[in-house]
Design an enzyme around this catalytic site. Structure first.
Site, PDB file in Angstrom:
ATOM      1  N   ASP A 168      51.955  30.665  36.954  1.00 63.08           N
ATOM      2  CA  ASP A 168      52.146  30.067  37.985  1.00 63.08           C
ATOM      3  C   ASP A 168      51.159  28.628  38.359  1.00 63.08           C
ATOM      4  O   ASP A 168      50.385  28.776  39.469  1.00 63.08           O
ATOM      5  CB  ASP A 168      51.988  31.047  39.041  1.00 63.08           C
ATOM      6  CG  ASP A 168      52.294  30.755  40.552  1.00 63.08           C
ATOM      7  OD1 ASP A 168      53.340  29.840  40.748  1.00 63.08           O
ATOM      8  OD2 ASP A 168      51.417  31.049  41.458  1.00 63.08           O
ATOM      9  N   ASN A 434      43.948  36.519  31.761  1.00 61.29           N
ATOM     10  CA  ASN A 434      44.399  36.833  33.278  1.00 61.29           C
ATOM     11  C   ASN A 434      45.714  37.504  33.103  1.00 61.29           C
ATOM     12  O   ASN A 434      46.755  37.012  32.347  1.00 61.29           O
ATOM     13  CB  ASN A 434      44.644  35.592  34.100  1.00 61.29           C
ATOM     14  CG  ASN A 434      45.129  35.726  35.515  1.00 61.29           C
ATOM     15  OD1 ASN A 434      44.420  36.188  36.101  1.00 61.29           O
ATOM     16  ND2 ASN A 434      46.419  35.588  35.731  1.00 61.29           N
ATOM     17  N   GLU A 435      45.949  38.727  33.869  1.00 66.51           N
ATOM     18  CA  GLU A 435      47.083  39.466  33.914  1.00 66.51           C
ATOM     19  C   GLU A 435      47.910  39.551  32.827  1.00 66.51           C
ATOM     20  O   GLU A 435      49.097  39.289  32.568  1.00 66.51           O
ATOM     21  CB  GLU A 435      48.040  38.968  35.024  1.00 66.51           C
ATOM     22  CG  GLU A 435      47.356  39.006  36.541  1.00 66.51           C
ATOM     23  CD  GLU A 435      48.082  38.576  37.697  1.00 66.51           C
ATOM     24  OE1 GLU A 435      49.292  37.999  37.341  1.00 66.51           O
ATOM     25  OE2 GLU A 435      47.682  39.041  38.544  1.00 66.51           O
ATOM     26  N   ASN A 489      43.934  42.173  40.589  1.00 63.45           N
ATOM     27  CA  ASN A 489      44.613  40.936  41.139  1.00 63.45           C
ATOM     28  C   ASN A 489      45.654  41.795  41.941  1.00 63.45           C
ATOM     29  O   ASN A 489      46.592  42.535  41.402  1.00 63.45           O
ATOM     30  CB  ASN A 489      45.257  40.271  40.326  1.00 63.45           C
ATOM     31  CG  ASN A 489      44.258  39.200  39.601  1.00 63.45           C
ATOM     32  OD1 ASN A 489      42.994  39.087  39.738  1.00 63.45           O
ATOM     33  ND2 ASN A 489      44.798  38.384  38.594  1.00 63.45           N
ATOM     34  N   TYR A 491      48.496  42.366  45.384  1.00 63.61           N
ATOM     35  CA  TYR A 491      49.108  41.454  46.472  1.00 63.61           C
ATOM     36  C   TYR A 491      49.462  42.467  47.500  1.00 63.61           C
ATOM     37  O   TYR A 491      50.853  42.263  47.900  1.00 63.61           O
ATOM     38  CB  TYR A 491      50.013  40.582  46.085  1.00 63.61           C
ATOM     39  CG  TYR A 491      49.408  39.395  45.534  1.00 63.61           C
ATOM     40  CD1 TYR A 491      48.826  38.192  46.246  1.00 63.61           C
ATOM     41  CD2 TYR A 491      49.027  39.242  44.010  1.00 63.61           C
ATOM     42  CE1 TYR A 491      48.047  37.240  45.835  1.00 63.61           C
ATOM     43  CE2 TYR A 491      48.226  38.250  43.621  1.00 63.61           C
ATOM     44  CZ  TYR A 491      47.576  37.261  44.342  1.00 63.61           C
ATOM     45  OH  TYR A 491      47.049  36.226  43.868  1.00 63.61           O
ATOM     46  N   TYR A 495      53.514  40.274  47.909  1.00 63.93           N
ATOM     47  CA  TYR A 495      54.529  40.908  47.138  1.00 63.93           C
ATOM     48  C   TYR A 495      54.902  42.288  47.353  1.00 63.93           C
ATOM     49  O   TYR A 495      55.844  42.651  47.021  1.00 63.93           O
ATOM     50  CB  TYR A 495      53.946  40.501  45.539  1.00 63.93           C
ATOM     51  CG  TYR A 495      53.717  39.199  45.136  1.00 63.93           C
ATOM     52  CD1 TYR A 495      54.729  38.166  45.452  1.00 63.93           C
ATOM     53  CD2 TYR A 495      52.654  38.691  44.870  1.00 63.93           C
ATOM     54  CE1 TYR A 495      54.498  36.763  45.029  1.00 63.93           C
ATOM     55  CE2 TYR A 495      52.278  37.431  44.484  1.00 63.93           C
ATOM     56  CZ  TYR A 495      53.354  36.464  44.618  1.00 63.93           C
ATOM     57  OH  TYR A 495      53.210  35.150  44.358  1.00 63.93           O
ATOM     58  N   GLU A 529      41.866  38.687  43.016  1.00 62.05           N
ATOM     59  CA  GLU A 529      42.945  38.084  43.649  1.00 62.05           C
ATOM     60  C   GLU A 529      43.632  38.880  44.752  1.00 62.05           C
ATOM     61  O   GLU A 529      43.860  40.023  44.505  1.00 62.05           O
ATOM     62  CB  GLU A 529      44.218  37.545  42.603  1.00 62.05           C
ATOM     63  CG  GLU A 529      43.856  36.460  41.795  1.00 62.05           C
ATOM     64  CD  GLU A 529      45.147  35.896  40.890  1.00 62.05           C
ATOM     65  OE1 GLU A 529      46.296  36.223  41.432  1.00 62.05           O
ATOM     66  OE2 GLU A 529      44.852  35.459  39.734  1.00 62.05           O
ATOM     67  N   TRP A 574      42.666  34.674  46.560  1.00 62.70           N
ATOM     68  CA  TRP A 574      43.662  33.892  46.066  1.00 62.70           C
ATOM     69  C   TRP A 574      44.270  33.031  47.064  1.00 62.70           C
ATOM     70  O   TRP A 574      44.894  33.475  48.012  1.00 62.70           O
ATOM     71  CB  TRP A 574      44.402  34.576  45.051  1.00 62.70           C
ATOM     72  CG  TRP A 574      45.390  33.732  44.228  1.00 62.70           C
ATOM     73  CD1 TRP A 574      46.707  33.088  44.405  1.00 62.70           C
ATOM     74  CD2 TRP A 574      44.839  32.767  43.191  1.00 62.70           C
ATOM     75  NE1 TRP A 574      46.802  32.107  43.450  1.00 62.70           N
ATOM     76  CE2 TRP A 574      45.832  32.106  42.753  1.00 62.70           C
ATOM     77  CE3 TRP A 574      43.664  32.933  42.393  1.00 62.70           C
ATOM     78  CZ2 TRP A 574      45.658  31.360  41.533  1.00 62.70           C
ATOM     79  CZ3 TRP A 574      43.450  32.051  41.229  1.00 62.70           C
ATOM     80  CH2 TRP A 574      44.551  31.456  40.961  1.00 62.70           C
ATOM     81  N   LYS A 593      49.031  29.916  48.659  1.00 61.91           N
ATOM     82  CA  LYS A 593      47.939  30.827  49.282  1.00 61.91           C
ATOM     83  C   LYS A 593      46.644  30.123  49.302  1.00 61.91           C
ATOM     84  O   LYS A 593      45.420  31.116  49.568  1.00 61.91           O
ATOM     85  CB  LYS A 593      47.842  31.948  48.160  1.00 61.91           C
ATOM     86  CG  LYS A 593      49.168  32.631  47.778  1.00 61.91           C
ATOM     87  CD  LYS A 593      48.930  33.976  47.212  1.00 61.91           C
ATOM     88  CE  LYS A 593      50.333  34.507  46.864  1.00 61.91           C
ATOM     89  NZ  LYS A 593      51.290  33.777  45.991  1.00 61.91           N
TER      90      LYS A 593
HETATM   91  C1  BDP Z   1      48.829  36.012  40.129  1.00 60.53           C
HETATM   92  C2  BDP Z   1      48.384  35.103  39.089  1.00 60.53           C
HETATM   93  C3  BDP Z   1      48.152  33.587  39.739  1.00 60.53           C
HETATM   94  C4  BDP Z   1      49.224  33.347  40.598  1.00 60.53           C
HETATM   95  C5  BDP Z   1      49.209  34.692  41.770  1.00 60.53           C
HETATM   96  C6  BDP Z   1      50.422  34.042  42.784  1.00 60.53           C
HETATM   97  O1  BDP Z   1      47.136  35.365  38.474  1.00 60.53           O
HETATM   98  O2  BDP Z   1      48.009  32.728  38.732  1.00 60.53           O
HETATM   99  O3  BDP Z   1      49.103  32.217  41.381  1.00 60.53           O
HETATM  100  O4  BDP Z   1      49.641  35.965  41.118  1.00 60.53           O
HETATM  101  O5  BDP Z   1      51.505  34.687  42.631  1.00 60.53           O
HETATM  102  O6  BDP Z   1      49.995  36.963  39.439  1.00 60.53           O
HETATM  103  O7  BDP Z   1      49.891  33.632  43.722  1.00 60.53           O
END
Ligand code: BDP
Length: 626
Positions: A168, A434-435, A489, A491, A495, A529, A574, A593
């Site tokens: 992303d 990362n992920e 990470n 959300y 999300y 994040e 993040w 973000k």
């Molecule tokens: C995570 C990723 C990051 C994205 C973030 C997002 O590590 O790079 O920018 O989500 O969706 O999955 O903002």
């Protein structure tokens, strides 16, 4: 990349010269891929010029240039002084994204894969001494499933190539970091490793210097290599006083009355290394370092034996016009803003940053989780959406034909990152992915190889980790077992269950953390994040998603949960600032973000974070010792 004297940070000393080649270079896209056949290595035939270092994409006013994927060429001229004859002459690139081939005076000198770490071209033979030299660099920015970062390259019906990142952030590319012309002695220092040790109020610095003997002498039995040179070390404090001296390639120096390097309270020692033969100085170079230890003990992260709670950000190297290009002005502004919020740490998501970023972190006492460019190891062009909702899993490491080559590139990036950054006191951990999609058994040997490589390369044996996505929980992920501390990470509130569902999101986050608690892994957890996309101009009472009020509410909700669990030892929001991504209906000209806008001005949440972080002690969650 084989370690050479040229890979050390480029500085002029009594024995070395480092001359900047930065400036306006000729530039040409090569959409037909004809440059090689047409001999552009001898001159690219371009009228257009653009600045080096910078990403090329955001200078132009047409889409075809901005979105360009494929080969593109740079050219410049440089002068090599006649007195450099007899020295080892190199060109050192801070980074060329994602791969580059270097030609000097028409001769191919070197090729390098991987866009976020330095490499050097040895031009000793190819250079014209006392005259002009032509430097041409063929760069390519295509993405694939075997290189890092991961993505794919598609071809439109008209033949235009298009990058499909599995990550992303915009696929910025070009000669993005400084370029230096180097004159080095032939017998040189090629590396130094420093390991600080602290016991009570005593500090020691263990060191190992690597050298090459590059000259020969005539003897009765023919031409043989010169005798080894003698390494001598001098350690200076910040006032320039000599505090320790050593001799020999390896040793342990004891530092009297040591001033330790501490979080947001840095102190740097300058370690000079000099090479002598028969009293003659052959080479000299220095490294600034700090005396500190890092360790994971139980659920704590310890700096100098004391618990530390990480407060800070995931970041990007990203700014208007220059893209991911090196910008000392943005480095400075970012540190000032981070200090203003009360942060003490950041992660170099999702690639190793410019060397100067770590130098400033050393100076400012910031704790850095240094991340390899291993992002997008997950088969989706919008993984952050699918994965964050737990919707899509593709067993990435099972793919026949790609995993072995990917691993090779990954290992190279990890080794090169650690070799470059190993002496920085600010670097407290390595983030190795990362992920990634790591729920299948094929992830196990892959992870083991990467984690082992990091341990083997790092003289300081720092903790290793990786940032996990929603489905990488310790009970589903095959990679988490390798992490010394676990990075999440997550959300919730964005999300997962956003808007008026925030209360359910809070409960879901608590449920996840209760599950982690029940597993009783005895390791620290850090949120690397969490956050919400927020338009820097949008306000609404009561809040709705995308407003500044909502961003603060998401952070508050997360913090309410984090504060309940002692094994959560850090929070990195993040993201630090808004950043450019590819276009799409899920991104409003980039990822929003940021706690700061892309122009580095605060959104409302910045004031909330400042208030929270200034009031959280560095050793937050440590039981008070009586
Ligand atoms: C995570 C990723 C990051 C994205 C973030 C997002 O590590 O790079 O920018 O989500 O969706 O999955 O903002």
């Amino acid at each position: 990349m084989k370690q050479t004297a040229a890979l050390l940070y480029p500085r002029s000393t009594a024995a070395r010269q480092a001359v900047s080649l930065d400036g306006m270079w000729k530039f040409r896209l090569d959409p037909q891929g004809s440059g090689v056949a047409e001999g552009w290595k001898d001159g690219i035939g371009a009228k257009d010029t653009l600045p080096v270092p910078a990403s090329f994409q955001d200078f132009f006013t047409d889409k075809a240039s901005r979105e360009y994927t494929g080969d593109f060429w740079y050219e410049t001229e440089f002068f090599v002084p006649p007195e450099w004859k007899g020295k080892a002459v190199y060109i050192r690139f801070g980074s060329v994204t994602h791969r580059g081939t270097v030609f000097v005076n028409g001769a191919e000198i070197t090729r390098h894969e991987g866009g976020f770490l330095p490499f050097a071209a040895d031009i000793t033979e190819a250079a014209h001494y006392g005259g002009a030299n032509r430097l041409v660099v063929l760069v390519n920015n295509e993405l694939s499933e075997t290189t890092q970062p991961v993505g794919r390259t598609e071809t439109k019906p008209d033949g235009t190539k298009i990058a499909r990142p599995y990550f992303d952030f915009f696929n910025y590319s070009g000669i993005q970091r400084p370029v230096r012309l180097l004159a080095l002695p032939k017998t040189t220092i090629t590396d130094i490793s420093l390991i600080p040790r602290i016991t009570g109020d005593k500090a020691e610095l263990e060191y190992a210097v690597e050298t090459v003997v590059g000259t020969t002498v005539e003897t009765a039995v023919g031409t043989v290599a010169e005798t080894e040179a003698d390494a001598r070390l001098t350690v200076l404090d910040e006032e320039g006083r000599v505090v320790a001296e050593g001799q020999g390639a390896k040793g342990v120096l004891s530092i009297p009355n040591p001033r330790l390097w501490n979080v947001r309270d840095a102190y740097l020692y300058r370690v000079w290394v000099r090479l002598y033969r028969d009293g003659e100085l052959l080479d000299e170079w220095y490294e600034d370092t700090g005396l500190r230890t890092v360790e994971i003990r139980g659920t704590e992260i310890l700096l100098n034996g004391k618990s530390v709670y990480l407060k800070g950000f995931g970041k990007h190297e990203d700014a208007d016009v220059i893209g991911r290009g090196y910008s000392p002005a943005h480095i400075k502004r970012d540190f000032e803003l981070m200090k203003w919020t009360g942060a003490n740490s950041f992660r170099t998501s999702h690639y190793p940053y410019a060397e100067e970023v770590y130098q400033m972190a050393d100076r400012e006492g910031f704790l850095v989780i240094d991340e390899a460019p291993a992002v997008g190891l997950f088969d989706s062009t919008s993984n952050f959406l699918a994965a964050n909702r737990g919707q899509k899993k593709v067993p990435f490491f099972d793919k026949p034909g790609t995993a072995a080559e990917l691993l090779e590139n990954h290992l190279q990036a990890v080794r090169d990152m650690i070799r470059r950054d190993k002496n920085h006191p600010s670097v407290i951990a390595w983030s190795l992915f990362n992920e990634p999609e790591d729920t299948s058994d094929a992830a196990v040997p892959y992870f083991k190889a990467v984690f082992d490589a990091a341990l083997n390369c790092d003289p300081q044996k720092r903790p290793r980790t990786f940032a996990t996505v929603l489905f990488n929980r310790p009970d589903t992920s095959k990679g988490c077992r390798f992490s010394d501390f676990i990075c999440l990470n997550r959300y919730y509130g964005w999300y997962v269950l956003g808007g008026y569902d925030m209360d359910i999101a809070e409960q879901a986050l608590r449920n996840e953390i209760e599950g982690l608690k029940a597993q009783n892994l005895g390791k620290p957890f850090v949120f690397t994040e969490y956050g919400a996309d927020t338009d820097g101009g949008l306000h609404k009472l009561p809040s709705v998603q995308w407003t500044q009020e909502y961003q603060t509410e998401v952070l508050e909700m997360n913090h309410r949960v984090f504060d309940r669990y002692d094994f959560i030892r850090g929070e990195q929001v993040w993201a630090f600032a808004d950043f450019q991504t590819g276009e799409g209906i899920y991104r409003l000209d980039g990822n929003k973000k940021g706690i700061f806008t892309r122009q580095r001005q605060p959104k409302a949440a910045a004031f909330y974070l400042k208030q929270r972080w200034e009031n959280l002690p560095e050793n937050y969650k440590t039981p008070v010792q009586v």
